[in-house]
Motif scaffolding. Structure first.
Motif, PDB file in Angstrom:
ATOM      1  N   GLU A  79       0.848  -1.180   0.000  1.00  0.00           N
ATOM      2  CA  GLU A  79       0.000   0.000   0.000  1.00  0.00           C
ATOM      3  C   GLU A  79       0.891   1.241   0.000  1.00  0.00           C
ATOM      4  O   GLU A  79       1.860   1.325   0.759  1.00  0.00           O
ATOM      5  CB  GLU A  79      -0.932   0.007   1.213  1.00  0.00           C
ATOM      6  CG  GLU A  79      -2.019  -1.047   1.131  1.00  0.00           C
ATOM      7  CD  GLU A  79      -3.177  -0.764   2.067  1.00  0.00           C
ATOM      8  OE1 GLU A  79      -3.206   0.330   2.667  1.00  0.00           O
ATOM      9  OE2 GLU A  79      -4.056  -1.631   2.181  1.00  0.00           O
ATOM     10  N   SER A  80       0.549   2.186  -0.878  1.00  0.00           N
ATOM     11  CA  SER A  80       1.355   3.392  -1.023  1.00  0.00           C
ATOM     12  C   SER A  80       0.880   4.470  -0.051  1.00  0.00           C
ATOM     13  O   SER A  80      -0.316   4.743   0.065  1.00  0.00           O
ATOM     14  CB  SER A  80       1.267   3.905  -2.468  1.00  0.00           C
ATOM     15  OG  SER A  80       2.022   5.087  -2.616  1.00  0.00           O
ATOM     16  N   THR A  81       1.835   5.075   0.675  1.00  0.00           N
ATOM     17  CA  THR A  81       1.537   6.183   1.584  1.00  0.00           C
ATOM     18  C   THR A  81       2.550   7.291   1.338  1.00  0.00           C
ATOM     19  O   THR A  81       3.516   7.128   0.589  1.00  0.00           O
ATOM     20  CB  THR A  81       1.618   5.732   3.059  1.00  0.00           C
ATOM     21  OG1 THR A  81       2.977   5.393   3.366  1.00  0.00           O
ATOM     22  CG2 THR A  81       0.732   4.523   3.314  1.00  0.00           C
ATOM     23  N   GLY A 135       6.059   6.217   1.999  1.00  0.00           N
ATOM     24  CA  GLY A 135       6.623   5.118   1.220  1.00  0.00           C
ATOM     25  C   GLY A 135       5.659   3.957   1.130  1.00  0.00           C
ATOM     26  O   GLY A 135       4.485   4.059   1.519  1.00  0.00           O
ATOM     27  N   LEU A 136       6.148   2.836   0.612  1.00  0.00           N
ATOM     28  CA  LEU A 136       5.313   1.647   0.462  1.00  0.00           C
ATOM     29  C   LEU A 136       5.213   0.884   1.778  1.00  0.00           C
ATOM     30  O   LEU A 136       6.220   0.647   2.441  1.00  0.00           O
ATOM     31  CB  LEU A 136       5.879   0.732  -0.631  1.00  0.00           C
ATOM     32  CG  LEU A 136       5.833   1.257  -2.064  1.00  0.00           C
ATOM     33  CD1 LEU A 136       6.489   0.265  -3.009  1.00  0.00           C
ATOM     34  CD2 LEU A 136       4.386   1.515  -2.490  1.00  0.00           C
ATOM     35  N   GLN A 137       3.998   0.501   2.139  1.00  0.00           N
ATOM     36  CA  GLN A 137       3.775  -0.293   3.331  1.00  0.00           C
ATOM     37  C   GLN A 137       3.653  -1.772   2.962  1.00  0.00           C
ATOM     38  O   GLN A 137       2.913  -2.124   2.036  1.00  0.00           O
ATOM     39  CB  GLN A 137       2.488   0.138   4.042  1.00  0.00           C
ATOM     40  CG  GLN A 137       2.571   1.490   4.732  1.00  0.00           C
ATOM     41  CD  GLN A 137       1.265   1.818   5.439  1.00  0.00           C
ATOM     42  OE1 GLN A 137       0.180   1.617   4.898  1.00  0.00           O
ATOM     43  NE2 GLN A 137       1.366   2.325   6.657  1.00  0.00           N
ATOM     44  N   GLN A 138       4.381  -2.627   3.684  1.00  0.00           N
ATOM     45  CA  GLN A 138       4.166  -4.061   3.542  1.00  0.00           C
ATOM     46  C   GLN A 138       2.785  -4.413   4.092  1.00  0.00           C
ATOM     47  O   GLN A 138       2.312  -3.803   5.045  1.00  0.00           O
ATOM     48  CB  GLN A 138       5.219  -4.849   4.317  1.00  0.00           C
ATOM     49  CG  GLN A 138       6.596  -4.866   3.711  1.00  0.00           C
ATOM     50  CD  GLN A 138       7.515  -5.809   4.472  1.00  0.00           C
ATOM     51  OE1 GLN A 138       7.063  -6.710   5.163  1.00  0.00           O
ATOM     52  NE2 GLN A 138       8.814  -5.573   4.338  1.00  0.00           N
ATOM     53  N   VAL A 139       2.165  -5.403   3.491  1.00  0.00           N
ATOM     54  CA  VAL A 139       0.846  -5.846   3.938  1.00  0.00           C
ATOM     55  C   VAL A 139       0.933  -7.288   4.410  1.00  0.00           C
ATOM     56  O   VAL A 139       1.450  -8.153   3.692  1.00  0.00           O
ATOM     57  CB  VAL A 139      -0.199  -5.729   2.805  1.00  0.00           C
ATOM     58  CG1 VAL A 139      -1.568  -6.206   3.297  1.00  0.00           C
ATOM     59  CG2 VAL A 139      -0.281  -4.287   2.305  1.00  0.00           C
ATOM     60  N   TRP A 140       0.455  -7.519   5.605  1.00  0.00           N
ATOM     61  CA  TRP A 140       0.374  -8.872   6.159  1.00  0.00           C
ATOM     62  C   TRP A 140      -1.088  -9.176   6.461  1.00  0.00           C
ATOM     63  O   TRP A 140      -1.808  -8.325   6.994  1.00  0.00           O
ATOM     64  CB  TRP A 140       1.194  -8.989   7.444  1.00  0.00           C
ATOM     65  CG  TRP A 140       2.663  -8.959   7.212  1.00  0.00           C
ATOM     66  CD1 TRP A 140       3.433  -7.862   6.934  1.00  0.00           C
ATOM     67  CD2 TRP A 140       3.554 -10.072   7.236  1.00  0.00           C
ATOM     68  NE1 TRP A 140       4.742  -8.226   6.792  1.00  0.00           N
ATOM     69  CE2 TRP A 140       4.859  -9.567   6.979  1.00  0.00           C
ATOM     70  CE3 TRP A 140       3.388 -11.436   7.461  1.00  0.00           C
ATOM     71  CZ2 TRP A 140       5.974 -10.399   6.932  1.00  0.00           C
ATOM     72  CZ3 TRP A 140       4.502 -12.259   7.429  1.00  0.00           C
ATOM     73  CH2 TRP A 140       5.778 -11.743   7.153  1.00  0.00           C
ATOM     74  N   ASN A 141      -1.526 -10.363   6.123  1.00  0.00           N
ATOM     75  CA  ASN A 141      -2.872 -10.810   6.476  1.00  0.00           C
ATOM     76  C   ASN A 141      -2.798 -11.566   7.802  1.00  0.00           C
ATOM     77  O   ASN A 141      -1.887 -12.358   8.034  1.00  0.00           O
ATOM     78  CB  ASN A 141      -3.434 -11.729   5.392  1.00  0.00           C
ATOM     79  CG  ASN A 141      -3.580 -11.018   4.065  1.00  0.00           C
ATOM     80  OD1 ASN A 141      -4.066  -9.884   4.002  1.00  0.00           O
ATOM     81  ND2 ASN A 141      -3.156 -11.663   2.985  1.00  0.00           N
ATOM     82  N   LEU A 163       2.808  -2.462   7.542  1.00  0.00           N
ATOM     83  CA  LEU A 163       4.123  -2.216   8.116  1.00  0.00           C
ATOM     84  C   LEU A 163       4.841  -1.141   7.308  1.00  0.00           C
ATOM     85  O   LEU A 163       5.168  -1.339   6.135  1.00  0.00           O
ATOM     86  CB  LEU A 163       4.941  -3.516   8.117  1.00  0.00           C
ATOM     87  CG  LEU A 163       6.288  -3.487   8.827  1.00  0.00           C
ATOM     88  CD1 LEU A 163       6.105  -3.207  10.310  1.00  0.00           C
ATOM     89  CD2 LEU A 163       7.011  -4.810   8.621  1.00  0.00           C
ATOM     90  N   SER A 164       5.091   0.011   7.928  1.00  0.00           N
ATOM     91  CA  SER A 164       5.748   1.129   7.260  1.00  0.00           C
ATOM     92  C   SER A 164       7.260   0.907   7.200  1.00  0.00           C
ATOM     93  O   SER A 164       7.806   0.112   7.973  1.00  0.00           O
ATOM     94  CB  SER A 164       5.457   2.438   7.999  1.00  0.00           C
ATOM     95  OG  SER A 164       4.061   2.704   8.004  1.00  0.00           O
ATOM     96  N   PRO A 165       7.953   1.619   6.289  1.00  0.00           N
ATOM     97  CA  PRO A 165       9.415   1.484   6.187  1.00  0.00           C
ATOM     98  C   PRO A 165      10.139   1.774   7.497  1.00  0.00           C
ATOM     99  O   PRO A 165      11.204   1.219   7.754  1.00  0.00           O
ATOM    100  CB  PRO A 165       9.787   2.507   5.107  1.00  0.00           C
ATOM    101  CG  PRO A 165       8.553   2.636   4.270  1.00  0.00           C
ATOM    102  CD  PRO A 165       7.412   2.495   5.226  1.00  0.00           C
ATOM    103  N   ASP A 166       9.568   2.644   8.343  1.00  0.00           N
ATOM    104  CA  ASP A 166      10.209   2.959   9.625  1.00  0.00           C
ATOM    105  C   ASP A 166       9.838   1.969  10.721  1.00  0.00           C
ATOM    106  O   ASP A 166      10.227   2.147  11.884  1.00  0.00           O
ATOM    107  CB  ASP A 166       9.855   4.377  10.067  1.00  0.00           C
ATOM    108  CG  ASP A 166       8.350   4.568  10.274  1.00  0.00           C
ATOM    109  OD1 ASP A 166       7.583   3.606  10.049  1.00  0.00           O
ATOM    110  OD2 ASP A 166       7.939   5.678  10.658  1.00  0.00           O
TER     111      ASP A 166
END
Length: 292
Positions: free
Chosen positions: A234-236, A239-245, A278-281
């Motif tokens: 997901e774009s914010t 930056g790009l956020q990882q997605v976990w289900n 999950l954000s890059p930071d």
């Protein structure tokens, strides 16, 4: 994770709610006091160990700072400091809240068993009774070289998993009784543990198979919390956020007991779905998945 904790420990049926259900229409469902967090083998997705530890630490600090629970956190690797992103996720975190978390570092399965067994004998004042036990990385204890018993025989991974799970559940039950005896509002004592799948186990829609140790663990833990890496991002603005289900489902000791037929069987429970962004930071955000 605060929402997930509430979902795990508060929104599933309580004993009083179950008592209101007619016995002939449904046998009983055990209240959810224990949860097993399951993730894939870290070789496929680097950083999973750090992610799941952050999730467990978030559970610990949320319990200590927002629910005022005493927490015991058992892990093999020393924790020098909490991630900055995690501190941002729990704004109410204070030094006083952190003091409610006791970190223990057993290195082997034998040391873990000794420490957990010793919790029964440790002196606890009413204000110091733990109401949450967290074990980080069961695979590090259970999938290591098998320990030798007093008879000189090596125990299997499945046998060790059953022994450890039974001891953890018994310890949580012991503290539940102590909390209830003291009239504490923090009862019952909860139990959360994590397990990374080994080998090439398959994972679909929150269901995992082909791991004999996991099969044993499921018999003792009442809830399965499965983390599955999504291929999308997901774009914010950051930056790009990882997605976990995330899939939450009743397993293990959640059973139906039908007195008429005198048989015991597992009842299928609806799976609750969440998404972890999950954000890059390293900042984590939890959202309940939209139902289609």
């Amino acid at each position: 994770m605060a929402d997930i904790l509430a979902l795990i420990f508060k929104t599933f049926p309580s004993r009083s709610e179950l008592a209101a259900v007619e016995e002939k229409s449904l046998c009983s469902v055990a209240p959810a006091r224990s949860a097993l967090v399951v993730v894939e083998h870290p070789g496929e997705h680097p950083g999973e160990h750090g992610l799941i530890r952050s999730v467990l630490l978030l559970a610990a600090v949320t319990a200590a700072s927002e629910i005022n629970l005493r927490v015991i956190f058992l892990t093999q690797t020393q924790i020098q400091s909490l991630p900055v992103a995690l501190q941002r996720r729990v704004p109410s975190l204070t030094p006083a809240a952190l003091k409610k978390i006791k970190f223990c570092y057993p290195r082997t399965l034998e040391e873990l068993l000794v420490q957990v067994a010793g919790l029964h004998e440790s002196p606890h004042s009413p204000s110091s009774l733990p109401a949450l036990i967290i074990v980080d990385g069961l695979e590090g204890y259970l999938c290591a070289p098998a320990p030798c018993t007093s008879s000189g025989l090596h125990t299997s991974e499945q046998s060790s998993a059953a022994h450890l799970s039974a001891l953890l559940c018994d310890t949580a039950s012991f503290f539940t009784q102590m909390l209830e005896k003291q009239g504490s509002d923090n009862a019952p004592c909860r139990l959360i543990a994590s397990y990374h799948l080994q080998g090439n186990s398959e994972q679909k829609g929150g269901e995992v198979s082909a791991d004999p140790v996991l099969d044993v663990l499921d018999r003792y833990f009442q809830l399965r919390c499965t983390l599955e890496k999504d291929r999308s991002y997901e774009s914010t603005s950051g930056g790009l956020q990882q997605v976990w289900n995330i899939y939450l489902s009743h397993l293990g000791m959640t059973k139906t007991f039908c007195k008429k037929e005198g048989v015991e069987g597992k009842e299928e429970q609806p799976v609750q779905e969440w998404r972890l962004l999950l954000s890059p930071d390293g900042l984590m955000e939890f959202k309940q998945a939209q139902k289609h």
